[in-house]
Design an enzyme around this catalytic site. Structure first.
Site, PDB file in Angstrom:
ATOM      1  N   ALA A 114      27.294 -28.013 -12.229  1.00 52.12           N
ATOM      2  CA  ALA A 114      27.927 -26.521 -12.253  1.00 52.12           C
ATOM      3  C   ALA A 114      28.618 -26.362 -13.543  1.00 52.12           C
ATOM      4  CB  ALA A 114      28.927 -26.599 -11.256  1.00 52.12           C
ATOM      5  N   GLY A 117      30.800 -23.209 -15.395  1.00 52.13           N
ATOM      6  CA  GLY A 117      30.932 -22.436 -14.525  1.00 52.13           C
ATOM      7  C   GLY A 117      30.512 -21.364 -14.166  1.00 52.13           C
ATOM      8  N   CYS A 235      16.819 -24.740 -19.422  1.00 51.75           N
ATOM      9  CA  CYS A 235      16.801 -24.102 -20.556  1.00 51.75           C
ATOM     10  C   CYS A 235      15.828 -24.777 -21.517  1.00 51.75           C
ATOM     11  CB  CYS A 235      18.132 -23.819 -20.927  1.00 51.75           C
ATOM     12  SG  CYS A 235      19.044 -25.110 -21.605  1.00 51.75           S
TER      13      CYS A 235
END
Length: 520
Positions: A114, A117, A235
């Protein structure tokens, strides 16, 4: 802009893209796109149009509901609205994964990788305060930013962990409705955004990243409830970390299938033809062909960086039953009086020591010493204006700190817990001191005393955000119902949104912003 790309990367992309290669390379000469995403827990799109300072506020990011492009020189991270949690600054393509996961209020959601955030705050916005978000990162130093961004966004129903996926899977078997795995990867899609990613790419092999991703996904599969959805994203452009990774996963997990993503708004189809021969032969043509339902974002096609996304659904077994959406509701009365009986993560409810030698009591004090929950109850009655059923959660203490945890969470015993719920404050000298996280999670009408800073007086706003004391006329303090004296903790707001606490007495507002929340 000019990006010096590694020769090995250039050769690989030329082989993969063929005729598209020149257009792809030209994208590295173009300026990168900048985006911010509105926080629906704080502001609606309609309200933003009234508040916005952006030159072109209607430039929507097409694949997300609340995303907008902005110009680099506008620097929204410096504006006070950022400190009020109205938006999160995020690369436009990074807004896609959470959007695809189709989170609904009441869902139990896991963001497994995560930090820092951004995607967690996006998922929380979709939950709209109902349900549970567990945000985890295995890097301890990264969880600080993760916890702060969750608190800045005013999220009440989140738990933050610092664990390996294997440890979490033991506590949450088939428990989540939605799981996001934004996997650590070789980062090829971020070369234009951050030159440092090129150095990382040269240090960390695609093979090493692929092995890490496979381990993460295997544990994520164990935590997803039948009928639930798992979104895998990277990514990077690397097929080994994208289509081939998903093909191998589907072969090893026949209870999962690709949920096709609509290829619109600039999204391109996944590339089954890029799966390596060995993986394709092992997985079979049905699995490989389904990978066209995954999606890629290309920097020469859209305004954003490179991303890959695969949405996977876990089939329902023959004995699978529907899982509840909503966690059980708990009334405000229960919130004020209850303590979680089986406290978690080595958390046992601790009363301040009766002899006055505990951390929360003055030495030698003969006054009766209350538990943190009792002090929280008193604070609620004096400083907050709660309605029956407002929060639907349960408070408990960990030492002198007090948390409000969503009801229905399994035991966190044995896990490394960064935030066991909404961190609302701590006990100091037998008094309850509210946290910045409590302020950010409140609505203006939930505080008994409110100071609305004048948005036109930029100097006053900046002085508060820098931690300075303010001199405020008493008639500016807004009182809730009742005859409460204008003294004590005041919720400081900007444009109706909280930005912190102040302590007011006789015209002086003592700034309660902790150093880590102050603007430099």
């Amino acid at each position: 802009m000019k990006v010096d790309l590694p020769t090995r990367f250039i050769d690989k992309m030329k082989q993969l893209l063929g005729e598209e290669f020149d257009e792809f390379m030209a994208s590295y000469e173009a300026p990168r796109a900048f985006g911010l995403r509105l926080n629906p827990l704080k502001v609606t799109k309609e309200e933003w149009r009234e508040l916005t300072y952006l030159q072109n506020p209607d430039r929507r990011i097409p694949w997300t509901e609340n995303g907008f492009y902005y110009k680099e020189e506008e620097r929204p991270g410096k504006h006070p609205f950022y400190h009020a949690g109205l938006y999160y600054i995020q690369e436009p393509s990074a807004m896609l994964p959470a959007e695809l996961l189709d989170v609904k209020p009441g869902h139990r959601v896991l963001d497994l990788c995560a930090a820092p955030g951004g995607k967690s705050t996006q998922l929380a916005g979709m939950l709209k305060g109902s349900g549970i978000l567990v945000a985890n990162d295995n890097a301890c130093e990264r969880t600080k930013a993760l916890a702060k961004n969750i608190e800045l966004a005013g999220i009440r129903n989140a738990i933050v962990l610092n664990e390996e996926p294997a440890a979490i899977a033991k506590s949450f078997p088939e428990w989540f409705h939605r799981i996001l795995v934004d996997a650590p990867c070789s980062g090829e899609g971020m070369f234009r955004k951050a030159d440092s990613m090129i150095g990382d790419w040269e240090k960390h092999s695609v093979q090493k990243c692929s092995a890490m991703q496979r381990d993460i996904m295997n544990h994520a599969a164990k935590m997803l409830a039948p009928g639930g959805m798992l979104l895998y994203s990277t990514c990077t452009f690397s097929p080994e970390e994208n289509e081939s990774q998903i093909a191998s996963f589907l072969e090893e997990h026949p209870d999962f299938v690709v949920e096709p993503i609509k290829h619109e708004c600039g999204l391109s189809a996944g590339r089954p033809d890029w799966v390596d021969e060995a993986t394709a032969a092992s997985a079979g043509p049905s699995i490989v062909s389904s990978l066209s339902g995954t999606a890629r974002l290309w920097p020469h096609v859209i305004e954003g960086e490179g991303h890959y996304a695969a949405l996977l659904r876990k089939k329902r077994g023959s004995g699978a039953t529907e899982i509840e959406l909503e966690p059980p509701k708990v009334s405000t009365t229960a919130i004020a009086a209850a303590v979680t009986p089986a406290l978690t993560g080595k958390m046992k409810e601790q009363r301040l020591r009766k002899d006055g030698k505990g951390k929360g009591a003055k030495s030698g004090s003969s006054a009766s010493v209350q538990t943190p929950v009792e002090l929280w109850e008193a604070f609620c009655k004096q400083q907050l204006m709660l309605r029956e059923g407002d929060w639907g959660s349960v408070p408990f203490s960990y030492g002198e700190r007090l948390y409000i945890q969503p009801a229905g969470v399994p035991s966190l015993d044995g896990l490394k817990v960064v935030r066991a719920g909404w961190y609302v404050g701590e006990v100091k000298w037998n008094r309850f001191v509210p946290s910045q996280a409590l302020a950010m999670g409140l609505h203006r009408d939930e505080a008994s005393l409110v100071l609305e800073l004048d948005g036109l007086d930029r100097d006053e706003v900046i002085r508060y955000l820098r931690g300075e004391t303010l001199f405020v006329a008493e008639d500016r303090i807004i009182k809730g119902a009742g005859d409460k004296k204008i003294k004590g903790f005041v919720l400081v707001c900007l444009a109706g949104r909280p930005i912190g606490w102040g302590k007011y007495e006789n015209g002086v507002l003592k700034n309660e912003l902790s150093p880590g929340w102050r603007r430099a």
